[in-house]
Scaffold this motif. Structure first.
Motif, PDB file in Angstrom:
ATOM      1  N   ALA A  36       0.834  -1.211   0.000  1.00 28.99           N
ATOM      2  CA  ALA A  36       0.000   0.000   0.000  1.00 28.99           C
ATOM      3  C   ALA A  36       0.863   1.253   0.000  1.00 28.99           C
ATOM      4  O   ALA A  36       0.635   2.180  -0.798  1.00 28.99           O
ATOM      5  CB  ALA A  36      -0.931  -0.008   1.212  1.00 28.99           C
ATOM      6  N   ASN A  40       1.375   3.319  -3.712  1.00 26.93           N
ATOM      7  CA  ASN A  40       0.788   4.662  -3.795  1.00 26.93           C
ATOM      8  C   ASN A  40       1.849   5.746  -3.938  1.00 26.93           C
ATOM      9  O   ASN A  40       1.640   6.729  -4.659  1.00 26.93           O
ATOM     10  CB  ASN A  40      -0.086   4.923  -2.571  1.00 26.93           C
ATOM     11  N   CYS A  65      -4.459   8.248  -3.694  1.00 25.84           N
ATOM     12  CA  CYS A  65      -3.166   7.694  -3.283  1.00 25.84           C
ATOM     13  C   CYS A  65      -2.701   8.301  -1.961  1.00 25.84           C
ATOM     14  O   CYS A  65      -2.174   7.591  -1.091  1.00 25.84           O
ATOM     15  CB  CYS A  65      -2.113   7.939  -4.366  1.00 25.84           C
ATOM     16  N   THR A  67      -4.561   9.570   0.478  1.00 29.00           N
ATOM     17  CA  THR A  67      -5.357   9.026   1.586  1.00 29.00           C
ATOM     18  C   THR A  67      -4.895   7.614   1.941  1.00 29.00           C
ATOM     19  O   THR A  67      -4.833   7.249   3.117  1.00 29.00           O
ATOM     20  CB  THR A  67      -6.860   9.012   1.246  1.00 29.00           C
ATOM     21  N   ASP A  68      -4.553   6.825   0.913  1.00 31.12           N
ATOM     22  CA  ASP A  68      -4.062   5.470   1.172  1.00 31.12           C
ATOM     23  C   ASP A  68      -2.678   5.483   1.814  1.00 31.12           C
ATOM     24  O   ASP A  68      -2.358   4.633   2.651  1.00 31.12           O
ATOM     25  CB  ASP A  68      -4.024   4.666  -0.133  1.00 31.12           C
ATOM     26  N   SER A 109     -12.013   8.902   0.996  1.00 30.59           N
ATOM     27  CA  SER A 109     -11.769   8.165  -0.253  1.00 30.59           C
ATOM     28  C   SER A 109     -13.070   7.933  -1.000  1.00 30.59           C
ATOM     29  O   SER A 109     -13.121   8.079  -2.231  1.00 30.59           O
ATOM     30  CB  SER A 109     -11.098   6.820   0.051  1.00 30.59           C
ATOM     31  N   TYR A 286      -7.905  -3.032   4.821  1.00 33.53           N
ATOM     32  CA  TYR A 286      -6.575  -2.503   4.513  1.00 33.53           C
ATOM     33  C   TYR A 286      -6.162  -2.808   3.070  1.00 33.53           C
ATOM     34  O   TYR A 286      -5.416  -2.037   2.459  1.00 33.53           O
ATOM     35  CB  TYR A 286      -5.547  -3.079   5.486  1.00 33.53           C
ATOM     36  N   SER A 288      -7.928  -2.539   0.533  1.00 35.80           N
ATOM     37  CA  SER A 288      -8.482  -1.508  -0.348  1.00 35.80           C
ATOM     38  C   SER A 288      -7.462  -0.424  -0.651  1.00 35.80           C
ATOM     39  O   SER A 288      -7.522   0.236  -1.695  1.00 35.80           O
ATOM     40  CB  SER A 288      -9.735  -0.883   0.288  1.00 35.80           C
ATOM     41  N   ALA A 289      -6.495  -0.232   0.246  1.00 38.15           N
ATOM     42  CA  ALA A 289      -5.456   0.777   0.029  1.00 38.15           C
ATOM     43  C   ALA A 289      -4.369   0.281  -0.920  1.00 38.15           C
ATOM     44  O   ALA A 289      -3.535   1.069  -1.371  1.00 38.15           O
ATOM     45  CB  ALA A 289      -4.832   1.174   1.365  1.00 38.15           C
ATOM     46  N   ASN A 292      -5.677   0.492  -5.603  1.00 37.49           N
ATOM     47  CA  ASN A 292      -5.664   1.668  -6.465  1.00 37.49           C
ATOM     48  C   ASN A 292      -4.382   1.792  -7.309  1.00 37.49           C
ATOM     49  O   ASN A 292      -4.457   1.868  -8.542  1.00 37.49           O
ATOM     50  CB  ASN A 292      -5.882   2.927  -5.616  1.00 37.49           C
TER      51      ASN A 292
END
Length: 318
Positions: A36, A40, A65, A67-68, A109, A286, A288-289, A292
């Motif tokens: 993550a 990002n 990115c 926010t992640d 997000s 987690y 989900s991060a 992207n």
């Protein structure tokens, strides 16, 4: 992220894990954390280095990115520490910070994803109207406004409902609790309407129009037997970008829908779920991060090439 109907959390069973289970959980979360954070950061550097990638849509991608990155920098290491130590060793204040930051970053997000879907809708469906709304300056102001709006709403909810965050050992994160069922219901109603239902309706409506326009464009292109002008070439690029954004939204949804279901189901029962269910919840949230940057990098040839170049430079210098 919240434990809405229960005012307490389950007993700490982290210490009862066998060594193999503990190692697997720690290693898995460590990998998620590294992917993550690294992925990002790579996307942000890639877009910064390539001027052609500094587009309005990519401003939203970079915001996601960031926010992640914050989630991977603030929340994940604390969860990792609790899994290593078998308890929450960081104190009450840090628990409040982790719990609030998870809520804030995830909901921010979702709002950014919603406005990104609106961006794609206008760009594909009404490109001339789009150019009047989404300039780079206006887009920056929109992003700042959304960030401030989300922070104010979340802060207001926490204070007005007298909620606080406590460590949930089965989730290994700090979750929101309330002083009464009435406070819980208020939060559930506000949360469901403004942070789940409305964004979901907007996203679905936007992409229904985008997909309809894509199909119409494709039929017109096939009817013209491949003849096209510069506008049709541009529209094909926009169609490709719209598909990438759609996959990112789909990935985010697939990670968080099971979490929402678990939270809702948790409010209707008197017994706790098995610990494995809650850890699945945490790992999925987690993850989900992670999606992207790797979805965006895999599906965008220019981004993929630049990310590979950056990774090659890092290996050479090391």
């Amino acid at each position: 992220m919240s434990n809405i109907s229960l005012e307490t959390v389950p007993e700490n069973v982290l210490g009862s894990r066998n060594l193999a289970q503990k190692i697997v959980e720690i290693c898995l979360l460590f990998i998620i954390n590294v992917l993550a954070l690294g992925g990002n950061v790579l996307v942000c550097i890639t877009i910064y280095r390539k001027r052609v990638l500094r587009t309005i849509t990519n401003m939203f991608i970079v915001t996601l990115c960031v926010t992640d990155i914050l989630l991977a920098s603030i929340a994940m290491p604390l969860t990792l520490g609790s899994l290593i130590m078998d308890h929450w060793p960081f104190g009450e204040l840090v628990c409040q910070i982790q719990g609030f930051s998870i809520h804030l970053l995830v909901f921010q997000s979702l709002q950014i994803i919603t406005i990104t879907a609106s961006n794609r809708n206008l760009n594909v469906v009404r490109p001339h109207f789009y150019k009047r709304i989404f300039t780079k300056l206006k887009t920056l102001l929109i992003i700042i406004a959304i960030s401030l709006f989300t922070a104010v709403i979340m802060g207001t909810l926490v204070i007005s409902l007298s909620s606080r965050y406590v460590f949930h050992p089965r989730k290994a994160i700090c979750v929101m609790t309330f002083p009464s069922i009435e406070h819980s219901r208020r939060f559930t109603i506000i949360f469901s309407i403004f942070f789940v239902a409305l964004p979901a309706v907007v996203i679905l409506a936007c992409y229904a129009r985008v997909l309809h326009t894509i199909r119409t464009h494709r039929r017109e292109y096939e009817t013209a037997r491949g003849e096209h002008d510069s506008r049709s070439i541009l529209s094909r690029e926009e169609v490709k970008l719209s598909k990438i954004v759609f996959i990112i939204i789909l990935g985010f949804s697939l990670c968080w829908i099971p979490c929402v279901i678990i939270d809702i189901a948790d409010t209707t029962q008197t017994k706790w779920f098995p610990r494995e269910v809650y850890m699945f919840y945490t790992f999925l949230a987690y993850t989900s991060a992670v999606l992207n940057p790797w979805i965006y990098g895999f599906m965008n040839k220019m981004v993929r090439k630049e990310m590979y170049h950056l990774l090659t430079l890092c290996r050479i210098r090391s």
